[in-house]
Design an enzyme around this catalytic site. Structure first.
Site, PDB file in Angstrom:
ATOM      1  N   LYS A 187       0.708  -1.276   0.010  1.00  0.00           N
ATOM      2  CA  LYS A 187      -0.154  -0.031  -0.004  1.00  0.00           C
ATOM      3  C   LYS A 187       0.898   1.230  -0.058  1.00  0.00           C
ATOM      4  O   LYS A 187       1.804   1.309   0.506  1.00  0.00           O
ATOM      5  CB  LYS A 187      -0.865  -0.163   1.068  1.00  0.00           C
ATOM      6  CG  LYS A 187      -2.045   0.958   1.224  1.00  0.00           C
ATOM      7  CD  LYS A 187      -2.873   1.057   2.507  1.00  0.00           C
ATOM      8  CE  LYS A 187      -3.754   1.949   2.568  1.00  0.00           C
ATOM      9  NZ  LYS A 187      -5.005   1.583   3.690  1.00  0.00           N
ATOM     10  N   SER A 192      -9.632   1.591   3.052  1.00  0.00           N
ATOM     11  CA  SER A 192      -8.847   2.389   1.950  1.00  0.00           C
ATOM     12  C   SER A 192      -7.940   1.647   1.494  1.00  0.00           C
ATOM     13  O   SER A 192      -7.045   2.158   0.453  1.00  0.00           O
ATOM     14  CB  SER A 192      -8.518   3.537   2.893  1.00  0.00           C
ATOM     15  OG  SER A 192      -7.248   2.934   4.029  1.00  0.00           O
ATOM     16  N   SER A 209      -9.912  -1.066   6.845  1.00  0.00           N
ATOM     17  CA  SER A 209      -9.164  -0.706   5.884  1.00  0.00           C
ATOM     18  C   SER A 209      -8.572  -1.958   5.048  1.00  0.00           C
ATOM     19  O   SER A 209      -8.278  -1.767   3.803  1.00  0.00           O
ATOM     20  CB  SER A 209      -8.485   0.438   5.830  1.00  0.00           C
ATOM     21  OG  SER A 209      -9.026   1.620   5.863  1.00  0.00           O
TER      22      SER A 209
END
Length: 482
Positions: free
Chosen positions: A74, A149, A173
């Site tokens: 990420k 996210s 997330s």
């Protein structure tokens, strides 16, 4: 190679049946072919060199648990020599000078970091629509979101770009996008995985976690990235001992379904939960219900804690040392313009709400009261675990929603995390298990079931996942066309 597990690929590399370079090239080719999904924001320029180093280490006889495995990370996790933008304009052009601890451990174990994944800006979102790089698409239905996210990291695994990936979980997330894309997503116990090198959103809630397509791969990753780190003051002394479970491990397991999570679910989510519970009963587990009434306050408490922490953490992004800088007549104007033009609308909203909640006269009414509710929620979970070994809820009350459906209604977007935020407030481990599909408008959309364990019992979650896999109660598969 794209459909083979990380564990099996590592074994093949170790036995010289396939080279790390070949795996890296195959992964990069799939990333190139799947550009339309917008899951990847940058490719690691050092990937080929990393693969070459792994090849040399294997040739020298070194045993590497992740030998040659391509990994996506990420874009809020630092990787040396790569851009770390957190999906924000304010970090445009920033290149990380160091590795996060989790990344360093992956590389030491033989992994190759091939790319950085798209995300909601500064991890503030539930759909991966707020990134400055544009929205990420769900490979099961590209008109829908992949969750957030960590949507890019979830899609990287669901679309077979890499067999595993890393995300971060502040209020769901990792787990929610895992459910939306049909893969595993593990949120470890707070402090189980070092946060050093993770760009902070809400420091008391953030935790790095893995995505994978099998329980064996989850165990493989967690045995590498978990463990104490002296560079993280919140890191726990809890050596990892993850292994895959069998159906025998379910015999006598006490499973508690959280009553409050049974309301408001779509028919497909309800059906997947029922099938999972039936599988547990059939393997000898006992299933009951437990009420945690304090969970109705979890969303409100979560945002009244996360937003003030975000306000504090994001104060460092002022354009004075790194990242975007907008000139002004003086320092104050320069900082103001930098933050106004650098932060997106949702980030600005959360900073302002967080600052307000911490301000004189409102601290006790909001932040302090939310912390008291957080303690009550944690205590209620502790009480529930006296009677049950694991707790179960849907990961999300609905499958992936359409792009744009909730962007104009922040409260509706926040409510998407109704089943996940309480776990972060309590610091517990939780795992989203791909448990079935719901057909919506002709598309088969994945749904997930969430298992929650007491603190430091992360290994139990992976055992349960492995046992359910053996029973055929887990439905993991590559998204159509990928």
């Amino acid at each position: 190679m794209a459909f083979t597990s990380a564990a099996e690929l590592a074994r093949r590399v170790q036995s010289r049946d396939v080279s790390p370079q070949a795996l890296t090239e195959a992964s990069l080719a799939r990333i190139q072919a799947a550009q339309a999904l917008n899951a990847i924001v940058s490719v690691n320029p050092n990937a080929a060199a990393q693969a070459q180093k792994v090849h040399a280490r294997v040739a020298a006889g070194e045993a590497l648990p992740l030998a040659g495995i391509p990994v996506t990370v990420k874009d809020n996790i630092n990787v040396t020599g790569t851009a770390t933008t957190c999906g924000s304009r304010i970090l445009a052009g920033y290149v990380s000078p160091y590795d996060a601890t989790a990344v360093r451990r992956l590389v030491q174990a033989g992994a190759v970091i091939v790319a950085k994944a798209n995300m909601d800006e500064f991890a503030m979102g539930s759909s991966t629509e707020s990134s400055t790089h544009g929205a990420t698409l769900n490979p099961w239905d590209t008109a829908r979101v992949p969750g957030g996210s960590s949507g890019g990291s979830a899609v990287a695994v669901a679309a077979n770009l890499t067999p595993v990936s890393l995300g971060s979980d502040t209020g769901g997330s990792v787990r929610q996008p895992a459910a939306f894309t049909g893969v595993y997503g593990l949120k470890p116990t707070y402090g189980r995985v070092s946060r050093y090198g993770l760009v902070a959103y809400a420091s008391s809630l953030d935790q790095i976690g893995p995505f994978a397509r099998s329980a064996e791969d989850l165990a493989l990753l967690m045995n590498v990235i978990a463990g104490h780190d002296p560079q993280d003051a919140t890191s726990l002394h809890a050596p990892p001992a993850f292994q895959v479970g069998t159906p025998e491990d379910l015999r006598g397991l006490r499973v508690g379904v959280i009553t409050e999570s049974l309301e408001g679910n779509t028919s497909g989510v309800h059906a997947a939960l029922s099938v999972t519970l039936d599988a547990l009963r059939g393997a000898g587990a006992t299933v009951g219900e437990v009420s945690l009434p304090e969970l109705r306050y979890a969303i409100a408490a979560y945002y009244l804690i996360a937003m003030p922490e975000a306000s504090s953490n994001l104060a460092r992004f002022d354009g004075m040392v790194y990242g975007r800088r907008v000139s002004g007549h003086d320092v104050t104007e320069a900082m103001t313009l930098t933050r106004e033009q650098g932060f997106g609308r949702e980030v600005q909203r959360r900073i302002m709400i967080g600052t307000y909640a911490l301000s004189s006269g409102y601290y006790d009414a909001y932040y302090s009261k939310a912390m008291k509710v957080r303690r009550l929620i944690a205590e209620r979970f502790t009480q529930a675990f006296r009677d049950f070994d694991v707790l179960v809820t849907p990961t999300s009350p609905f499958p992936a929603f359409r792009r744009g459906e909730k962007t104009s209604d922040p409260l509706a977007m926040y409510a998407a995390d109704v089943d996940t935020v309480a776990i972060n407030l309590a610091g517990l481990p939780a795992l989203s298990v791909p448990a079935g599909f719901e057909t919506v408008d002709g598309a088969a959309l994945p749904v997930g079931v969430q298992f929650i364990a007491p603190a430091l019992h992360d290994e139990l979650l992976v055992k349960v996942a492995g046992a359910l896999e053996a029973l055929g109660a887990v439905q993991v598969g590559g998204a159509p066309g990928y």
